[in-house]
Design a protein around this motif. Sequence first.
Motif, PDB file in Angstrom:
ATOM      1  N   ASP A   1      56.590  18.623 -32.449  1.00 30.87           N
ATOM      2  CA  ASP A   1      55.330  19.260 -32.034  1.00 30.87           C
ATOM      3  C   ASP A   1      55.470  19.979 -30.701  1.00 30.87           C
ATOM      4  OD1 ASP A   1      53.994  18.484 -34.298  1.00 30.87           O
ATOM      5  OD2 ASP A   1      53.136  16.680 -33.392  1.00 30.87           O
ATOM      6  N   TRP A   2      56.169  19.379 -29.756  1.00 36.90           N
ATOM      7  CA  TRP A   2      56.266  19.967 -28.421  1.00 36.90           C
ATOM      8  C   TRP A   2      57.670  19.731 -27.881  1.00 36.90           C
ATOM      9  CZ3 TRP A   2      53.362  23.581 -26.649  1.00 36.90           C
ATOM     10  CH2 TRP A   2      53.375  23.930 -25.308  1.00 36.90           C
ATOM     11  N   VAL A   3      58.333  20.812 -27.499  1.00 41.10           N
ATOM     12  CA  VAL A   3      59.692  20.746 -26.985  1.00 41.10           C
ATOM     13  C   VAL A   3      59.706  21.478 -25.641  1.00 41.10           C
ATOM     14  CG1 VAL A   3      62.124  21.162 -27.487  1.00 41.10           C
ATOM     15  CG2 VAL A   3      60.507  20.844 -29.357  1.00 41.10           C
ATOM     16  N   PRO A   4      59.292  20.807 -24.572  1.00 45.17           N
ATOM     17  CA  PRO A   4      59.181  21.502 -23.284  1.00 45.17           C
ATOM     18  C   PRO A   4      60.541  21.936 -22.754  1.00 45.17           C
ATOM     19  CG  PRO A   4      58.872  19.147 -23.001  1.00 45.17           C
ATOM     20  CD  PRO A   4      58.911  19.390 -24.483  1.00 45.17           C
ATOM     21  N   SER A   5      60.557  23.092 -22.123  1.00 43.65           N
ATOM     22  CA  SER A   5      61.765  23.539 -21.452  1.00 43.65           C
ATOM     23  C   SER A   5      61.881  22.823 -20.110  1.00 43.65           C
ATOM     24  CB  SER A   5      61.718  25.045 -21.213  1.00 43.65           C
ATOM     25  OG  SER A   5      62.786  25.465 -20.389  1.00 43.65           O
ATOM     26  N   PRO A   6      63.095  22.477 -19.692  1.00 44.82           N
ATOM     27  CA  PRO A   6      63.254  21.860 -18.370  1.00 44.82           C
ATOM     28  C   PRO A   6      63.162  22.873 -17.232  1.00 44.82           C
ATOM     29  CG  PRO A   6      65.387  22.098 -19.436  1.00 44.82           C
ATOM     30  CD  PRO A   6      64.364  22.526 -20.445  1.00 44.82           C
ATOM     31  N   TYR A   7      62.947  24.146 -17.571  1.00 41.34           N
ATOM     32  CA  TYR A   7      62.919  25.194 -16.556  1.00 41.34           C
ATOM     33  C   TYR A   7      61.529  25.824 -16.466  1.00 41.34           C
ATOM     34  CZ  TYR A   7      67.930  24.831 -17.421  1.00 41.34           C
ATOM     35  OH  TYR A   7      69.200  24.356 -17.590  1.00 41.34           O
ATOM     36  N   ALA A   8      61.204  26.322 -15.286  1.00 40.79           N
ATOM     37  CA  ALA A   8      59.993  27.112 -15.070  1.00 40.79           C
ATOM     38  C   ALA A   8      60.292  28.074 -13.933  1.00 40.79           C
ATOM     39  CB  ALA A   8      58.802  26.226 -14.722  1.00 40.79           C
ATOM     40  N   ASP A   9      60.055  29.347 -14.159  1.00 42.97           N
ATOM     41  CA  ASP A   9      60.434  30.371 -13.185  1.00 42.97           C
ATOM     42  C   ASP A   9      59.228  30.825 -12.368  1.00 42.97           C
ATOM     43  OD1 ASP A   9      61.969  32.280 -11.838  1.00 42.97           O
ATOM     44  OD2 ASP A   9      61.563  33.818 -13.355  1.00 42.97           O
ATOM     45  N   THR A  10      59.442  31.014 -11.088  1.00 38.02           N
ATOM     46  CA  THR A  10      58.493  31.707 -10.220  1.00 38.02           C
ATOM     47  C   THR A  10      59.216  32.951  -9.704  1.00 38.02           C
ATOM     48  OG1 THR A  10      57.405  29.653  -9.547  1.00 38.02           O
ATOM     49  CG2 THR A  10      57.061  31.592  -8.153  1.00 38.02           C
ATOM     50  N   PRO A  11      58.994  34.106 -10.322  1.00 41.50           N
ATOM     51  CA  PRO A  11      59.762  35.293  -9.964  1.00 41.50           C
ATOM     52  C   PRO A  11      59.407  35.804  -8.572  1.00 41.50           C
ATOM     53  CG  PRO A  11      58.664  35.531 -12.098  1.00 41.50           C
ATOM     54  CD  PRO A  11      58.052  34.360 -11.422  1.00 41.50           C
ATOM     55  N   PRO A  12      60.337  36.532  -7.947  1.00 37.49           N
ATOM     56  CA  PRO A  12      60.013  37.186  -6.681  1.00 37.49           C
ATOM     57  C   PRO A  12      59.050  38.341  -6.925  1.00 37.49           C
ATOM     58  CG  PRO A  12      62.156  37.906  -7.461  1.00 37.49           C
ATOM     59  CD  PRO A  12      61.714  36.803  -8.386  1.00 37.49           C
ATOM     60  N   PRO A  13      58.405  38.849  -5.882  1.00 40.33           N
ATOM     61  CA  PRO A  13      57.476  39.981  -6.068  1.00 40.33           C
ATOM     62  C   PRO A  13      58.142  41.190  -6.702  1.00 40.33           C
ATOM     63  CG  PRO A  13      57.162  38.997  -3.915  1.00 40.33           C
ATOM     64  CD  PRO A  13      58.376  38.348  -4.491  1.00 40.33           C
ATOM     65  N   GLN A  14      59.399  41.447  -6.349  1.00 36.26           N
ATOM     66  CA  GLN A  14      60.146  42.533  -6.960  1.00 36.26           C
ATOM     67  C   GLN A  14      61.627  42.358  -6.651  1.00 36.26           C
ATOM     68  OE1 GLN A  14      58.121  45.732  -4.765  1.00 36.26           O
ATOM     69  NE2 GLN A  14      60.105  46.304  -3.888  1.00 36.26           N
ATOM     70  N   VAL A  15      62.456  43.094  -7.373  1.00 34.74           N
ATOM     71  CA  VAL A  15      63.902  43.104  -7.160  1.00 34.74           C
ATOM     72  C   VAL A  15      64.304  44.553  -6.917  1.00 34.74           C
ATOM     73  CG1 VAL A  15      66.157  42.732  -8.235  1.00 34.74           C
ATOM     74  CG2 VAL A  15      64.318  41.051  -8.558  1.00 34.74           C
ATOM     75  N   ASP A  16      64.955  44.811  -5.812  1.00 33.88           N
ATOM     76  CA  ASP A  16      65.290  46.179  -5.429  1.00 33.88           C
ATOM     77  C   ASP A  16      66.762  46.490  -5.696  1.00 33.88           C
ATOM     78  OD1 ASP A  16      62.688  46.898  -4.382  1.00 33.88           O
ATOM     79  OD2 ASP A  16      63.119  45.546  -2.713  1.00 33.88           O
ATOM     80  N   GLY A  17      67.078  47.785  -5.633  1.00 32.23           N
ATOM     81  CA  GLY A  17      68.463  48.214  -5.757  1.00 32.23           C
ATOM     82  C   GLY A  17      68.994  48.109  -7.166  1.00 32.23           C
ATOM     83  N   ALA A  18      70.312  47.902  -7.259  1.00 32.29           N
ATOM     84  CA  ALA A  18      70.999  47.914  -8.554  1.00 32.29           C
ATOM     85  C   ALA A  18      71.017  46.560  -9.244  1.00 32.29           C
ATOM     86  CB  ALA A  18      72.420  48.423  -8.371  1.00 32.29           C
ATOM     87  N   LYS A  19      70.441  45.562  -8.649  1.00 35.86           N
ATOM     88  CA  LYS A  19      70.378  44.241  -9.264  1.00 35.86           C
ATOM     89  C   LYS A  19      69.324  44.228 -10.377  1.00 35.86           C
ATOM     90  CE  LYS A  19      69.445  39.421  -7.900  1.00 35.86           C
ATOM     91  NZ  LYS A  19      69.138  38.556  -6.735  1.00 35.86           N
ATOM     92  N   VAL A  20      69.588  43.484 -11.444  1.00 35.45           N
ATOM     93  CA  VAL A  20      68.613  43.289 -12.527  1.00 35.45           C
ATOM     94  C   VAL A  20      68.433  41.789 -12.739  1.00 35.45           C
ATOM     95  CG1 VAL A  20      67.937  43.812 -14.897  1.00 35.45           C
ATOM     96  CG2 VAL A  20      69.402  45.413 -13.643  1.00 35.45           C
ATOM     97  N   ARG A  21      67.196  41.352 -12.731  1.00 32.94           N
ATOM     98  CA  ARG A  21      66.863  39.943 -12.927  1.00 32.94           C
ATOM     99  C   ARG A  21      66.123  39.797 -14.247  1.00 32.94           C
ATOM    100  NH1 ARG A  21      62.920  35.849 -11.800  1.00 32.94           N
ATOM    101  NH2 ARG A  21      63.786  34.054 -10.667  1.00 32.94           N
ATOM    102  N   PHE A  22      66.654  38.955 -15.149  1.00 38.53           N
ATOM    103  CA  PHE A  22      66.055  38.696 -16.453  1.00 38.53           C
ATOM    104  C   PHE A  22      65.480  37.280 -16.446  1.00 38.53           C
ATOM    105  CE2 PHE A  22      69.643  41.507 -16.940  1.00 38.53           C
ATOM    106  CZ  PHE A  22      69.235  42.486 -17.846  1.00 38.53           C
ATOM    107  N   SER A  23      64.209  37.147 -16.709  1.00 37.87           N
ATOM    108  CA  SER A  23      63.590  35.829 -16.846  1.00 37.87           C
ATOM    109  C   SER A  23      63.096  35.680 -18.281  1.00 37.87           C
ATOM    110  CB  SER A  23      62.415  35.678 -15.876  1.00 37.87           C
ATOM    111  OG  SER A  23      61.811  34.402 -16.021  1.00 37.87           O
ATOM    112  N   PHE A  24      63.579  34.620 -18.961  1.00 35.23           N
ATOM    113  CA  PHE A  24      63.207  34.406 -20.354  1.00 35.23           C
ATOM    114  C   PHE A  24      61.865  33.680 -20.413  1.00 35.23           C
ATOM    115  CE2 PHE A  24      64.142  32.060 -24.532  1.00 35.23           C
ATOM    116  CZ  PHE A  24      63.697  33.135 -25.292  1.00 35.23           C
TER     117      PHE A  24
END
Length: 354
Positions: free
Chosen positions: A75-98
């Motif tokens: 019924d419920w399979v909680p993920s052990p992760y939870a993301d709080t993203p930064p306001p933004q990511v600048d430059g050539a870096k790419v941040r992927f949050s699932f």
Amino acid sequence: MRITRRRLLATLIGAAAAIGVPSIWMSSMKTYDGPVSDHFDGLHFFDPDGAPPKSLAEVLRWQFGGGRQRFTWPDWVPSPYADTPPPQVDGAKVRFSFVGHASWLIQTAGLNILIDPVWSMRASPFSFAGPKRHNDPGIAFEKLPRIDIVLVSHGHYDHLDVATLSKLTAAFGPRIVTPLGNDVTMHEADAAIKAEAFDWHQRVELGNDLAVTLVPTRHWSARGLFDRNKALWASFVLETPAGKLYIVCDSGYGDGRHFRRVAEAHGPLRLAILPIGAYEPRWFMRDQHMNPEDAVKALADCGAEQALAHHHGTFQLTDEAIDAPAIALGEALDAAKVPREKFATLKPGQVFEI
């Protein structure tokens, strides 16, 4: 097996909501009206290199035919992760949050982009029936940064969630890019949604040196009984300072030509997001959904340096076990002699960066 009216209703609602089998409710929504093309006959979109969607008789055979093996998810399979993203990511870096299923937050060049956002509890037009979440979104809605762009790949309920789009519109007013006809669905639900619709191969400037091109994918679309393939479906090639990202939200494999054509037209690709779930039984699903072995072949065909897996573990749409896609992906990578780290499987709330 005796098929009760209630079970038949629940089955068809779930199938229609989650995998696009034509629904049993009447659809009165407006649909796309545009010129004939090599993939639009004036009424319906089609993929010249694809396969037609399954019939109602075939979905009933799947649901009620003999020999079906369906794994029941917890019924419920909680993920052990939870993301709080930064306001933004600048430059050539790419941040992927699932976020979960096919939903991602991609941050790069100062812009925040959501892919197929679904924060609702069900991938369904109803609150009482249809596939239900088995874990929370990897980012709580209130933890989202400012959302600038939303990419919506097609109209199936596990990808186009008007409740989430309305909530995003009220909170951030993002620009929403989608294939032809899906803007009609969005505007019918909420006139405030800033949806812009584009055809296959159209390139859209997003700002900050980012752009997205809509490319053909082996799938289809429907939200009601009378709108089958009246809206277009697509994958995305997102141009970023770190390179091109190939985002495949839903697709079958076929003979791989869709993936090879993207490599030819848009390569080299820095990273591909590829679906690995909702694939059993194969006789029913293979034309529209890849299994992990197909996804490994798709990675080779498109030539991306890195891949991320999605479309698994949140909504039970089909018959495989909740952990089967991730396990089978590892086995398929080993069989193809591809390092497992080249095709990562994340849980909701996990982050990957390039």
